[in-house]
Design an enzyme around this catalytic site. Structure first.
Site, PDB file in Angstrom:
ATOM      1  N   ASP A   1      13.684  59.313  52.516  1.00 11.81           N
ATOM      2  CA  ASP A   1      15.060  59.671  52.847  1.00 11.81           C
ATOM      3  C   ASP A   1      14.994  60.518  54.107  1.00 11.81           C
ATOM      4  O   ASP A   1      14.351  61.583  54.116  1.00 11.81           O
ATOM      5  CB  ASP A   1      15.674  60.455  51.689  1.00 11.81           C
TER       6      ASP A   1
ATOM      7  N   TYR B   1      31.934  60.566  61.096  1.00 11.47           N
ATOM      8  CA  TYR B   1      30.989  59.649  61.747  1.00 11.47           C
ATOM      9  C   TYR B   1      30.948  59.875  63.249  1.00 11.47           C
ATOM     10  O   TYR B   1      29.875  60.039  63.844  1.00 11.47           O
ATOM     11  CB  TYR B   1      31.389  58.208  61.428  1.00 11.47           C
ATOM     12  N   ALA B   2      32.114  59.887  63.891  1.00  9.81           N
ATOM     13  CA  ALA B   2      32.163  60.041  65.342  1.00  9.81           C
ATOM     14  C   ALA B   2      31.590  61.383  65.779  1.00  9.81           C
ATOM     15  O   ALA B   2      30.938  61.485  66.819  1.00  9.81           O
ATOM     16  CB  ALA B   2      33.604  59.890  65.839  1.00  9.81           C
TER      17      ALA B   2
ATOM     18  N   GLY C   1      14.854  48.638  57.162  1.00  8.88           N
ATOM     19  CA  GLY C   1      14.980  47.648  56.110  1.00  8.88           C
ATOM     20  C   GLY C   1      16.000  46.565  56.393  1.00  8.88           C
ATOM     21  O   GLY C   1      15.984  45.512  55.753  1.00  8.88           O
TER      22      GLY C   1
END
Length: 260
Positions: A62, A157-158, A14
């Site tokens: 999702d 995140y990492a 998107g």
């Protein structure tokens, strides 16, 4: 770098890298399943593809929900006759905070979307690739967790990005006999909307003082890369031009990760 006659799935299509890649794949001849959580966004991506004469299907799901992904992927393969290219691009930055302040539910959400979401995308796509006798899988990892470990508070995140790279290497070996190539794209700072959706909780408290060259991206100074730059790399890795490349990470960051 021709994808004529191929069917490609792009998650996170998107906006940003996903949208740029979906448009680029379609321009190279692929029928593209543009998948995202926000229906309006993926419909806009598909409209851009169709306005240029390409073929696309808007898929809303999702990536962390198995049944939604199964329905979307099966629909794409059913309507287009199969699946050849999978770009597992969707993900979030999540919450960046010191480890003792990062809440377990915040950590879990990042892992659920980035790692479980990638797993489900590949888990449900690989049977279709095997039926086609081969294909290409791309995963958007990051310089974080693969080359760079100084982003304050980005532990969750990492960790997911490092795990994605490990997954790519594992699957390159597993899927090689099925003629399925698997590679990771590791962007540095790219001009997309993802940073606007990053939530930080005193992340600077986890920072280690370092001095970087002025601008900190050697190739461009302060200028971030473009989503279109990543889309060009994705097209190359998806195409027959990269037929002997698998299990590889490509860092696309203007040498940012070499000085950070």
């Amino acid at each position: 770098m021709d994808l004529s006659g191929k069917v490609a799935l792009v998650t996170g299509a998107g906006s940003g890298i996903g949208r740029a890649s979906a448009v680029r794949f379609a321009a190279a001849g692929a029928a593209v399943g543009a998948l995202g959580r926000t229906e309006e966004e993926v419909r806009d991506t598909c409209a851009e593809i169709r306005s240029a004469g390409g073929r696309s299907i808007a898929l809303t799901a999702d990536i962390s929900v198995e049944e939604e992904m199964r329905t979307a992927i099966d629909r794409l393969a059913g309507e287009c006759g199969g699946l050849d290219v999978v770009f597992a691009n969707a993900g979030v930055n999540g919450v960046w905070a010191p480890i003792d302040e990062l809440k377990p539910e915040e950590f879990d959400r990042t892992v659920t979307i980035n790692l479980r979401g990638t797993f489900l995308t590949l888990h449900l796509s690989v049977p279709h690739l095997k039926r086609r006798g081969g294909g290409s899988i791309l995963v958007t990892s990051s310089i974080n967790g693969t080359r760079t470990f100084t982003t304050p508070g980005a532990t969750a995140y990492a960790s997911t990005k490092a795990a994605q790279y490990a997954m790519v290497q594992m699957l390159a070996v597993e899927l090689g006999p099925h003629k399925v190539r698997v590679n990771a794209i590791c962007p540095g700072r790219i001009d997309t909307e993802i940073e606007e959706n990053t939530e930080t909780h005193r992340a600077d408290a986890a920072a280690f003082p370092s001095e970087f060259p002025e601008g900190d991206i050697p190739l461009t100074g302060k200028e971030a890369g473009k989503a279109a730059d990543v889309a060009e790399l994705a097209l190359f890795l998806a195409s027959p031009s990269a037929r002997h490349i698998t299990g590889t990470a490509v860092w696309i960051d203007g040498a940012q990760s070499l000085v950070r």
